[in-house]
Structure formats: C-alpha cells, structure tokens
Design an enzyme around this catalytic site. Sequence first.
Site, PDB file in Angstrom:
ATOM      1  N   ASP A  83      40.641  39.485  38.549  1.00 52.30           N
ATOM      2  CA  ASP A  83      40.152  39.402  39.993  1.00 52.30           C
ATOM      3  C   ASP A  83      38.938  38.185  39.841  1.00 52.30           C
ATOM      4  OD1 ASP A  83      40.286  39.303  42.780  1.00 52.30           O
ATOM      5  OD2 ASP A  83      38.523  40.603  42.622  1.00 52.30           O
ATOM      6  N   GLU A 134      46.036  36.977  40.803  1.00 53.55           N
ATOM      7  CA  GLU A 134      46.243  36.813  42.440  1.00 53.55           C
ATOM      8  C   GLU A 134      46.414  35.077  42.606  1.00 53.55           C
ATOM      9  OE1 GLU A 134      45.012  38.344  46.688  1.00 53.55           O
ATOM     10  OE2 GLU A 134      43.850  38.841  44.746  1.00 53.55           O
ATOM     11  N   ASP A 166      35.605  44.460  42.885  1.00 57.68           N
ATOM     12  CA  ASP A 166      36.147  43.404  41.952  1.00 57.68           C
ATOM     13  C   ASP A 166      37.319  44.113  40.897  1.00 57.68           C
ATOM     14  OD1 ASP A 166      34.831  41.038  43.045  1.00 57.68           O
ATOM     15  OD2 ASP A 166      33.308  42.506  42.460  1.00 57.68           O
TER      16      ASP A 166
END
Lengths: 159, 159
Positions: B7, B67, B139
């Site tokens: 992330d 992502e 996170d």
Amino acid sequence: MRIIGIDPGLLHTGWAIIDVAGSSRTYVASGVILPPTKLPLPERLDFIFRGVSELCEKFKPDVCSIEIIFSNKNPKTTLLLGHARAAAIVSVAHNNIPVFEYEPNIIKKALTGAGHADKEQIYKMLKILLPAAKPKTADESDAIAIAMTHANMARFNVQ
Amino acid sequence: MRIIGIDPGLLHTGWAIIDVAGSSRTYVASGVILPPTKLPLPERLDFIFRGVSELCEKFKPDVCSIEIIFSNKNPKTTLLLGHARAAAIVSVAHNNIPVFEYEPNIIKKALTGAGHADKEQIYKMLKILLPAAKPKTADESDAIAIAMTHANMARFNVQ
C-alpha cells in the site's frame, strides 16, 4: 559539471547529456529510451529505470535535471506520466546523483527569457546555444532544454 | 505461493507478506516503510525503492499485489502518490517479481463480497481470515487486504 536532462514518458523518455564549464556548454549525447510497445506497466517502468541507470553508468553525470509536472485536463494521463517520471527519478537517485526539478515556465524562461515561450522558440534557442545538438524528436529536444535549464539556473544561482 | 501486498505512499508505505496453499492463508509479516520526514522527493522515492527491494530479498515473494489508483478530487496528491506507487512497482519488477494490480472496489469485493465495503468491514474480515495478523496502522492493514485480494482472486481465477 556534467548534466543529464530527462524528459520522462511511458512511451518515450528523452535524455540528454551536456557538459558545463563556466559560460560554455558542450553537447555530449542525447537520445530516447523506447520501451517495447505493449509492455505492461511494471515492466515498462523497470525498462525506464534500467535505461536511465545505464546512462548514469555510461556518462557519469554529476547532476540530473527534470521537469516538474502538474495535473492537467487529463488526470489519468498525468498520473501515468508521474509513474514514468518516478521511475526515472528513482533510477538517478539510486545512482547517488542529485536531482533538480524545474517547473515548465522556469525551463522556458531559463532558455528564452520568457516564461510563456512556445516549443518553436525553445528549439530555435537550443540551435543557437548548442549547435552540435541535432535532436531527432521532441522528447530529445525537451531533454536538452531541461539539461540546459539547470546549466543556466546553476550559473546564475537562481535555483 | 508467497504474496507481498503493498500500500504505497510518500509518507508511509504499508507492506504485508502472506503465504497461500490451496484455501489456507498464513500471515508471515507486515510493517510500514517510513522514509525520514523532510526527505526530498528523489531520496524519498529511493528510500521506498530500497525498502521494497530489501523486503523482496528477505522474504522472496513469488508475486506482488498492489492497488490501482485513480485521480481524485486532489490531483496533486494523487500525482505524488503515483510517484510512490511507481517507486514500489519498479522495485518489485526490478527483482523480477510479477506485479498484479487491483482496483479498490475489487479489493473490497474480494474480501467482503461487496465492492462498496468500508474500511471497518474489511478490517473485521481480515481479523476473521487472518487472525495472526495484528496490523498496527491502516497502511499495514491495507497492505494485508491487498495481499489477501490476490490470494482470493488467484484462487478463483477471477483475474
């Protein structure tokens, strides 16, 4: 002082090497890093990273000059451009070369005296300032302009 | 199959390692890469690059899950996030690890069955699916969710 100027892009990343000694500037080399078409994003970024890394090893520049980008009317494109830019920056930084970032209007101003100069004016100035450079593409020409900007800014200590 | 989930962020980059064998998932490790505050962008990107590279060397993941980001109401922030994301991706790709990219709603759907699930729902599902994971930050938790997404997507071959 040897400068590498980089004009990053996912499709073509322009680069230029110039040497600076006092008021003299010498064109050394320039070109374009062209990742194979249809390469997925991760491999494309690695191709740019490796390409810039090879240039750093070959030409051993003292500093890198690169343009600051802003999000424009096409945020998706800007975001992808940001990825290419980061791949180039991380490659240079990984080679322990300091990176100087310049806004587009500073680049225009450093070369032509006008922050709103167009591509044609910049190209004409480059031909005068650096006649040995014969850029074949806009990316190459832009990379030379970015390298020259750092030469001029560093000289006048405007940075 | 060992998955690294990332992330990315310029301030903190969450990461997680999970092992997958059939329907079983095992939590291995997770944490956050924290570049020193006030580090300029190039060194910050290199810090992320090095941090991810160390994780790849230490844990030897087979694949990476990350992502997909979209430009939102703050294009400047997204552009900077794109830089951090690219630094992480180029690090993984440079270590010859394939990268799989998932849209936020796919991550939510892969974990909760609903593409519009909120952070709290995802966190609850992670506690059920991976009780050994005790993420200390959002996170880290997001990185675990991203790694788990690839585990689930690969299993059902929905990718």
